[in-house]
Design a protein around this motif. Structure first.
Motif, PDB file in Angstrom:
ATOM      1  N   LYS A 173       0.834  -1.191   0.000  1.00  0.00           N
ATOM      2  CA  LYS A 173       0.000   0.000   0.000  1.00  0.00           C
ATOM      3  C   LYS A 173       0.875   1.249   0.000  1.00  0.00           C
ATOM      4  O   LYS A 173       1.929   1.282   0.634  1.00  0.00           O
ATOM      5  CB  LYS A 173      -0.934   0.009   1.203  1.00  0.00           C
ATOM      6  N   VAL A 174       0.430   2.259  -0.718  1.00  0.00           N
ATOM      7  CA  VAL A 174       1.219   3.486  -0.898  1.00  0.00           C
ATOM      8  C   VAL A 174       0.809   4.504   0.163  1.00  0.00           C
ATOM      9  O   VAL A 174      -0.383   4.778   0.352  1.00  0.00           O
ATOM     10  CB  VAL A 174       1.021   4.053  -2.309  1.00  0.00           C
ATOM     11  N   ASN A 175       1.799   5.069   0.836  1.00  0.00           N
ATOM     12  CA  ASN A 175       1.499   6.087   1.856  1.00  0.00           C
ATOM     13  C   ASN A 175       1.730   7.501   1.368  1.00  0.00           C
ATOM     14  O   ASN A 175       1.152   8.450   1.881  1.00  0.00           O
ATOM     15  CB  ASN A 175       2.292   5.832   3.130  1.00  0.00           C
ATOM     16  N   THR A 176       2.615   7.654   0.344  1.00  0.00           N
ATOM     17  CA  THR A 176       2.955   8.997  -0.150  1.00  0.00           C
ATOM     18  C   THR A 176       3.302   8.924  -1.630  1.00  0.00           C
ATOM     19  O   THR A 176       3.911   7.951  -2.084  1.00  0.00           O
ATOM     20  CB  THR A 176       4.167   9.574   0.604  1.00  0.00           C
ATOM     21  N   VAL A 177       2.920   9.948  -2.360  1.00  0.00           N
ATOM     22  CA  VAL A 177       3.442  10.172  -3.707  1.00  0.00           C
ATOM     23  C   VAL A 177       4.098  11.547  -3.705  1.00  0.00           C
ATOM     24  O   VAL A 177       3.498  12.524  -3.247  1.00  0.00           O
ATOM     25  CB  VAL A 177       2.340  10.111  -4.784  1.00  0.00           C
ATOM     26  N   ARG A 178       5.325  11.592  -4.189  1.00  0.00           N
ATOM     27  CA  ARG A 178       6.014  12.869  -4.383  1.00  0.00           C
ATOM     28  C   ARG A 178       6.221  13.048  -5.876  1.00  0.00           C
ATOM     29  O   ARG A 178       6.825  12.199  -6.536  1.00  0.00           O
ATOM     30  CB  ARG A 178       7.350  12.891  -3.630  1.00  0.00           C
ATOM     31  N   ALA A 179       5.660  14.118  -6.420  1.00  0.00           N
ATOM     32  CA  ALA A 179       5.689  14.358  -7.866  1.00  0.00           C
ATOM     33  C   ALA A 179       6.255  15.748  -8.131  1.00  0.00           C
ATOM     34  O   ALA A 179       6.106  16.654  -7.308  1.00  0.00           O
ATOM     35  CB  ALA A 179       4.280  14.236  -8.441  1.00  0.00           C
ATOM     36  N   TRP A 180       6.886  15.916  -9.290  1.00  0.00           N
ATOM     37  CA  TRP A 180       7.562  17.185  -9.539  1.00  0.00           C
ATOM     38  C   TRP A 180       7.733  17.466 -11.026  1.00  0.00           C
ATOM     39  O   TRP A 180       7.692  16.579 -11.876  1.00  0.00           O
ATOM     40  CB  TRP A 180       8.936  17.191  -8.866  1.00  0.00           C
ATOM     41  N   SER A 181       7.940  18.747 -11.306  1.00  0.00           N
ATOM     42  CA  SER A 181       8.323  19.223 -12.636  1.00  0.00           C
ATOM     43  C   SER A 181       9.234  20.423 -12.452  1.00  0.00           C
ATOM     44  O   SER A 181       8.925  21.331 -11.674  1.00  0.00           O
ATOM     45  CB  SER A 181       7.105  19.630 -13.463  1.00  0.00           C
ATOM     46  N   ASN A 182      10.371  20.436 -13.179  1.00  0.00           N
ATOM     47  CA  ASN A 182      11.263  21.595 -13.078  1.00  0.00           C
ATOM     48  C   ASN A 182      10.934  22.661 -14.112  1.00  0.00           C
ATOM     49  O   ASN A 182      11.710  23.589 -14.323  1.00  0.00           O
ATOM     50  CB  ASN A 182      12.730  21.175 -13.189  1.00  0.00           C
ATOM     51  N   LYS A 183       9.776  22.548 -14.737  1.00  0.00           N
ATOM     52  CA  LYS A 183       9.329  23.624 -15.621  1.00  0.00           C
ATOM     53  C   LYS A 183       8.878  24.828 -14.797  1.00  0.00           C
ATOM     54  O   LYS A 183       8.510  24.697 -13.625  1.00  0.00           O
ATOM     55  CB  LYS A 183       8.179  23.142 -16.515  1.00  0.00           C
ATOM     56  N   ASN A 184       8.882  25.988 -15.410  1.00  0.00           N
ATOM     57  CA  ASN A 184       8.445  27.198 -14.735  1.00  0.00           C
ATOM     58  C   ASN A 184       7.390  27.904 -15.578  1.00  0.00           C
ATOM     59  O   ASN A 184       7.709  28.753 -16.406  1.00  0.00           O
ATOM     60  CB  ASN A 184       9.621  28.144 -14.469  1.00  0.00           C
ATOM     61  N   TRP A 185       6.125  27.511 -15.363  1.00  0.00           N
ATOM     62  CA  TRP A 185       5.021  28.238 -15.981  1.00  0.00           C
ATOM     63  C   TRP A 185       4.429  29.187 -14.942  1.00  0.00           C
ATOM     64  O   TRP A 185       3.238  29.217 -14.693  1.00  0.00           O
ATOM     65  CB  TRP A 185       3.951  27.280 -16.504  1.00  0.00           C
ATOM     66  N   GLY A 186       5.333  29.975 -14.304  1.00  0.00           N
ATOM     67  CA  GLY A 186       4.912  30.972 -13.349  1.00  0.00           C
ATOM     68  C   GLY A 186       5.480  32.329 -13.723  1.00  0.00           C
ATOM     69  O   GLY A 186       6.373  32.448 -14.574  1.00  0.00           O
ATOM     70  N   TYR A 187       4.971  33.359 -13.074  1.00  0.00           N
ATOM     71  CA  TYR A 187       5.420  34.731 -13.346  1.00  0.00           C
ATOM     72  C   TYR A 187       5.328  35.508 -12.041  1.00  0.00           C
ATOM     73  O   TYR A 187       4.227  35.748 -11.524  1.00  0.00           O
ATOM     74  CB  TYR A 187       4.541  35.371 -14.423  1.00  0.00           C
TER      75      TYR A 187
ATOM     76  N   SER B 265      14.964  18.650  -1.762  1.00  0.00           N
ATOM     77  CA  SER B 265      15.631  17.442  -1.291  1.00  0.00           C
ATOM     78  C   SER B 265      14.789  16.753  -0.219  1.00  0.00           C
ATOM     79  O   SER B 265      14.231  17.405   0.671  1.00  0.00           O
ATOM     80  CB  SER B 265      17.005  17.795  -0.726  1.00  0.00           C
ATOM     81  N   HIS B 266      14.695  15.414  -0.319  1.00  0.00           N
ATOM     82  CA  HIS B 266      13.954  14.642   0.678  1.00  0.00           C
ATOM     83  C   HIS B 266      14.463  13.214   0.659  1.00  0.00           C
ATOM     84  O   HIS B 266      14.770  12.664  -0.405  1.00  0.00           O
ATOM     85  CB  HIS B 266      12.448  14.678   0.376  1.00  0.00           C
ATOM     86  N   GLU B 267      14.553  12.591   1.822  1.00  0.00           N
ATOM     87  CA  GLU B 267      15.080  11.226   1.905  1.00  0.00           C
ATOM     88  C   GLU B 267      14.269  10.235   1.080  1.00  0.00           C
ATOM     89  O   GLU B 267      14.812   9.239   0.584  1.00  0.00           O
ATOM     90  CB  GLU B 267      15.134  10.769   3.359  1.00  0.00           C
TER      91      GLU B 267
ATOM     92  N   GLY C  53       8.655  -0.762  -0.492  1.00  0.00           N
ATOM     93  CA  GLY C  53       9.659  -0.163  -1.365  1.00  0.00           C
ATOM     94  C   GLY C  53       9.120   1.066  -2.058  1.00  0.00           C
ATOM     95  O   GLY C  53       8.077   1.621  -1.683  1.00  0.00           O
ATOM     96  N   ARG C  54       9.852   1.502  -3.084  1.00  0.00           N
ATOM     97  CA  ARG C  54       9.470   2.690  -3.842  1.00  0.00           C
ATOM     98  C   ARG C  54       9.445   2.371  -5.334  1.00  0.00           C
ATOM     99  O   ARG C  54      10.185   1.500  -5.806  1.00  0.00           O
ATOM    100  CB  ARG C  54      10.464   3.828  -3.583  1.00  0.00           C
ATOM    101  N   LEU C  55       8.611   3.086  -6.058  1.00  0.00           N
ATOM    102  CA  LEU C  55       8.567   2.949  -7.515  1.00  0.00           C
ATOM    103  C   LEU C  55       8.710   4.344  -8.118  1.00  0.00           C
ATOM    104  O   LEU C  55       7.870   5.224  -7.884  1.00  0.00           O
ATOM    105  CB  LEU C  55       7.256   2.310  -7.977  1.00  0.00           C
TER     106      LEU C  55
END
Length: 430
Positions: A176-190, A308-310, A332-334
């Motif tokens: 069972k999954v307890n956390t998802v960490r998702a990311w994008s290094n794009k910058n669609w901000g201003y 950064s995160h363990e 484990g992690r995927l």
């Protein structure tokens, strides 16, 4: 005309869409599909090429507010009738089209799609499905109540590496999954100030039609059209609304999620004009059979994302991909990189993955075949609206940094009254 009241009445908001009875809608009876394409910029041309590659498609109508885009598309499909205003397209040749593809900036997704669906037309709409939460709910209801074929333009949803990852997670490969960490290094901000003054509108652009239902603003060269509208509150949904749809999609499907209970964002103070350039958004979702009871989802965007995160540590000296998601489970992690196959990590080491052998699927052709009664879509608005709503609640939270917003799914509103004002906006008469 009645179907145009949706846009012409300035008192209307996204949640006040009137639904037509199914008996008033035309039914597709042909063995070919006549398509109308609204929005012919970068993604619009890609959508046009992919839809028209189906051997049973006849491109019948093309629409864009930019004459250069329209001319380029018309050169490829000389038999198609050209329009700059999608309302005129529907009025003049609505009976001669069978399906509509909407590939405009985000703020025009719902107005164009709803008008098409009110005429009984199947719709393929680019992601994110809508610009506001109320629009997503309205489009889902309209499609479901009248059994319309729909598909959100999230093409990788049909790719094998993502469909296979869904099977792996649901098979319990990491428990069972307890956390998802998702990311994008794009910058669609201003993070800058709102512009002042105005620039001459190019003779090839109908600026009023480009603005559509959004508030009126002066044209500024290079700021909105053609490429930077995603950064602005009035037209786009920032990096979260753009890449978040892609990167959230597989975990959202695999974990059978709905909408979140709470959303908290860490970002700069709101400016009232642009989306933040860097966000960390934490969602808490109700548990499912694939998650632990206290499941959370953390999203990072911006040029230095993720923080950064363990739980994001990679074996050896490997670096994280620039965009992706990490499932953290009991066993484990995927890691699921964006546009790549997953990697299983157990006790700090890579483990072999027996990846499912799946048949290939074409997201675009799937929509065409579904319109012709030969297939079903995998990202209909019944699914796309829920995914989009979850993401847009995070976009709203960007306006309330470091404040936890509590979402009441049954009441379709936040407990925090100020945030509810951002769930919908009045449409401008244009």
């Amino acid at each position: 005309m009645k179907r145009r009241l949706f846009l012409k009445n300035t008192a209307l908001t996204a949640s006040s869409i009137a639904f037509l009875s199914s008996s008033s809608w035309a039914k597709l009876k042909a063995d070919r599909l006549r398509t109308a394409h609204i929005g012919l910029g970068g993604m619009g041309m890609a959508d046009l090429d992919s839809i028209s590659s189906h051997k049973l498609v006849d491109v019948t109508a093309l629409c864009d507010v930019d004459a250069n885009n329209l001319a380029a598309a018309n050169k490829l499909h000389k038999g198609a009738k050209a329009f700059t205003d999608y309302r005129k397209l529907f009025d003049e040749i609505g009976k001669s089209i069978d399906a509509v593809i909407v590939s405009t900036p985000d703020h025009t997704h719902a107005p164009a799609s709803v008008m098409a669906m009110q005429m009984g037309k199947p719709v393929y709409c680019q992601k994110p499905l809508t610009h506001h939460v109320s629009e997503a709910r309205a489009m889902r209801k309209l499609a479901e109540d009248n059994k319309l074929v729909t598909q959100m333009g999230i093409q990788i949803h049909s790719w094998n590496q993502y469909r296979g990852t869904v099977e792996l997670i649901q098979s319990g490969i990491i428990g069972k999954v307890n956390t998802v960490r998702a990311w994008s290094n794009k910058n669609w901000g201003y993070d800058g100030p709102a512009p002042t003054g105005s620039d001459p509108v190019p003779s090839t652009l109908d600026w009023n039609l480009w603005l559509g239902t959004a508030p009126e603003r002066a044209y500024k060269e290079g700021l909105y059209h053609p490429g930077n509208w995603r950064k602005m509150l009035d037209y786009g949904c920032g990096t979260l609304g753009d890449m978040g749809v892609h990167i959230f999609d597989t975990p959202y499907t695999a974990l059978a999620l709905d909408v979140p209970k709470t959303v908290t964002t860490s970002c700069r103070k709101p400016t009232g004009f642009g989306h933040p350039e860097k966000n960390v958004v934490t969602y808490e979702f109700p548990a499912t059979k694939f998650t632990t009871d206290n499941f959370k989802w953390v999203w990072y965007d911006g040029v230095d994302a993720p923080d950064s995160h363990e739980e994001l540590a990679m074996p050896g000296n490997d670096k994280l991909p620039s965009q992706g998601a990490m499932f953290i489970g009991e066993k484990g992690r995927l890691l699921l990189p964006h546009i790549d196959y997953p990697k299983l990590i157990v006790e700090g080491k890579y483990e072999k993955v027996d990846f499912p052998d799946l048949p290939k699927a074409d997201h675009y052709h799937q929509f065409v075949d579904a319109c012709l009664g030969k297939d079903k879509t995998s990202a209909p608005f019944s699914y796309a609206a829920r995914l989009t709503e979850a993401i847009l609640l995070g976009v709203v939270a960007n306006r309330f940094p470091d404040q936890t917003l509590n979402w009441n799914n049954k009441g379709q509103k936040f407990d925090e009254a100020a945030a509810n004002k951002l769930l919908e906006v009045p449409y401008r008469k244009f």
